[in-house]
Design a protein around this motif. Structure first.
Motif, PDB file in Angstrom:
ATOM      1  N   GLU A  12       0.851  -1.107  -0.022  1.00  0.00           N
ATOM      2  CA  GLU A  12       0.000   0.009  -0.037  1.00  0.00           C
ATOM      3  C   GLU A  12       0.919   1.144  -0.206  1.00  0.00           C
ATOM      4  OE1 GLU A  12      -3.503   0.709   0.043  1.00  0.00           O
ATOM      5  OE2 GLU A  12      -3.631  -1.247  -0.773  1.00  0.00           O
ATOM      6  N   THR A  13       2.005   1.320   0.779  1.00  0.00           N
ATOM      7  CA  THR A  13       2.918   2.422   0.956  1.00  0.00           C
ATOM      8  C   THR A  13       3.467   2.803  -0.570  1.00  0.00           C
ATOM      9  OG1 THR A  13       3.162   2.073   3.224  1.00  0.00           O
ATOM     10  CG2 THR A  13       4.819   3.460   2.168  1.00  0.00           C
ATOM     11  N   GLN A  16       0.732   3.599  -3.405  1.00  0.00           N
ATOM     12  CA  GLN A  16       0.261   5.022  -3.320  1.00  0.00           C
ATOM     13  C   GLN A  16       1.309   5.936  -3.790  1.00  0.00           C
ATOM     14  OE1 GLN A  16      -2.097   6.160   0.092  1.00  0.00           O
ATOM     15  NE2 GLN A  16      -3.074   4.014   0.189  1.00  0.00           N
ATOM     16  N   THR A  19       1.923   5.952  -7.658  1.00  0.00           N
ATOM     17  CA  THR A  19       0.772   6.546  -8.280  1.00  0.00           C
ATOM     18  C   THR A  19       0.686   7.896  -7.963  1.00  0.00           C
ATOM     19  OG1 THR A  19      -0.757   5.503  -6.554  1.00  0.00           O
ATOM     20  CG2 THR A  19      -0.446   4.223  -8.474  1.00  0.00           C
ATOM     21  N   SER A  20       0.962   8.343  -6.852  1.00  0.00           N
ATOM     22  CA  SER A  20       0.772   9.903  -6.751  1.00  0.00           C
ATOM     23  C   SER A  20       2.066  10.762  -7.234  1.00  0.00           C
ATOM     24  CB  SER A  20       0.962  10.036  -4.988  1.00  0.00           C
ATOM     25  OG  SER A  20       2.036   9.863  -4.521  1.00  0.00           O
ATOM     26  N   TRP A  84      -5.607   3.388  -5.466  1.00  0.00           N
ATOM     27  CA  TRP A  84      -4.502   4.106  -5.298  1.00  0.00           C
ATOM     28  C   TRP A  84      -4.436   5.507  -5.939  1.00  0.00           C
ATOM     29  CZ3 TRP A  84      -0.624  -0.252  -6.301  1.00  0.00           C
ATOM     30  CH2 TRP A  84      -0.620  -1.195  -5.075  1.00  0.00           C
ATOM     31  N   ARG A  85      -4.716   5.461  -7.181  1.00  0.00           N
ATOM     32  CA  ARG A  85      -4.864   6.834  -7.734  1.00  0.00           C
ATOM     33  C   ARG A  85      -6.113   7.619  -7.249  1.00  0.00           C
ATOM     34  NH1 ARG A  85      -5.438   6.109 -14.163  1.00  0.00           N
ATOM     35  NH2 ARG A  85      -4.498   8.071 -14.075  1.00  0.00           N
ATOM     36  N   ALA A  87      -6.791   7.649  -4.191  1.00  0.00           N
ATOM     37  CA  ALA A  87      -6.453   8.432  -3.008  1.00  0.00           C
ATOM     38  C   ALA A  87      -5.286   9.623  -3.175  1.00  0.00           C
ATOM     39  CB  ALA A  87      -5.664   7.206  -2.247  1.00  0.00           C
ATOM     40  N   GLY A  88      -5.020   9.790  -4.324  1.00  0.00           N
ATOM     41  CA  GLY A  88      -3.859  10.804  -4.704  1.00  0.00           C
ATOM     42  C   GLY A  88      -4.477  12.213  -4.800  1.00  0.00           C
ATOM     43  N   ARG A  91      -7.377  12.862  -7.708  1.00  0.00           N
ATOM     44  CA  ARG A  91      -8.519  12.060  -7.810  1.00  0.00           C
ATOM     45  C   ARG A  91      -9.454  12.772  -8.681  1.00  0.00           C
ATOM     46  NH1 ARG A  91      -8.226  14.278  -2.579  1.00  0.00           N
ATOM     47  NH2 ARG A  91      -7.439  12.496  -2.073  1.00  0.00           N
TER      48      ARG A  91
END
Length: 233
Positions: A12-13, A16, A19-20, A84-85, A87-88, A91
């Motif tokens: 997850e770390t 994200q 993708t951010s 993930w995207r 969450a950036g 969005r």
């Protein structure tokens, strides 16, 4: 924490961060450094990187290490990448892209479903649409979203097109993502809910043109609703 938990947390770390853009394309990830920085074993770090490689977020080369791929090479249809995207910071752009994909696919899937759906699928769509109406009246947004996911997934499956059906998880993540980001109205829109009922009837009655038209309206209305809610944030 278990090995599985550590692996999931690291995945997850890293996912994200990539993708951010916090970890940019071209950056080299080294297993030893990842393990030390995140306090995990090299085995856990390798497992996380292996999953990222399957999503095409990174690629490994001997004597070079694991390099982050540019965004143009990612598997953008992977549900986890979608999440993930969303969450950036981009969005809004991601939600627009999701709406555009849905607009291109779901109306066509609905038309096909009206021609090819089994009797069981037609009956289930009618049941799901009735449940959406009931939940909308109660204002149970979380449950409404899950039934909506099941409805749209079934439309894709009932189309008989295996590639459309494969987008079920992608569509599910788009719908659930709206809810996670608080981009759902407090009370589900009555017009949109009624259109779901009409879609189910159109498919049940083998009316492809009507099913296609209604699904186009549903996706367009959802996109407009998201834009309105984003503008208020």
């Amino acid at each position: 924490m278990t090995q599985r938990g550590l692996h999931g947390q690291l995945l997850e770390t890293l996912g994200q961060a990539i993708t951010s853009g916090a970890i940019p394309g071209g950056h080299v990830l080294r297993i030893e450094e990842l393990a030390a920085r995140h306090g995990v074993s090299r085995t856990v770090a390798r497992e996380a990187v292996r999953v990222l490689e399957a999503m095409r977020l990174v690629h490994s080369r001997p004597k070079v290490g694991t390099t982050v791929r540019p965004g143009t090479e990612w598997n953008l249809f992977d549900p986890q990448v979608v999440r993930w995207r969303l969450a950036g910071t981009r969005r809004g752009a991601q939600l627009r892209e999701l709406s555009e994909v849905r607009a291109a696919v779901e109306p066509a899937a609905g038309a096909l479903a009206a021609r090819t759906a089994t009797e069981e699928q037609r009956a289930e769509l009618l049941e799901l649409a009735a449940e959406l109406s009931r939940l909308a009246g109660l204002g149970e947004v979380d449950r409404f979203v899950e039934v909506d996911v099941a409805f749209h997934r079934l439309v894709l499956t009932a189309s008989g097109n295996e590639m459309f059906a494969h987008l079920g998880d992608f569509t599910a993540e788009a719908l659930r993502g709206r809810n996670r980001l608080h981009l759902m109205p407090a009370v589900p829109d009555a017009v949109a809910t009624r259109r779901h009922v009409e879609v189910a009837r159109a498919i049940a009655e083998a009316k492809p043109e009507r099913a296609e038209k209604l699904l186009r309206q549903i996706v367009a209305s959802a996109a407009a609703e998201v834009e309105s809610l984003l503008a208020r944030k």
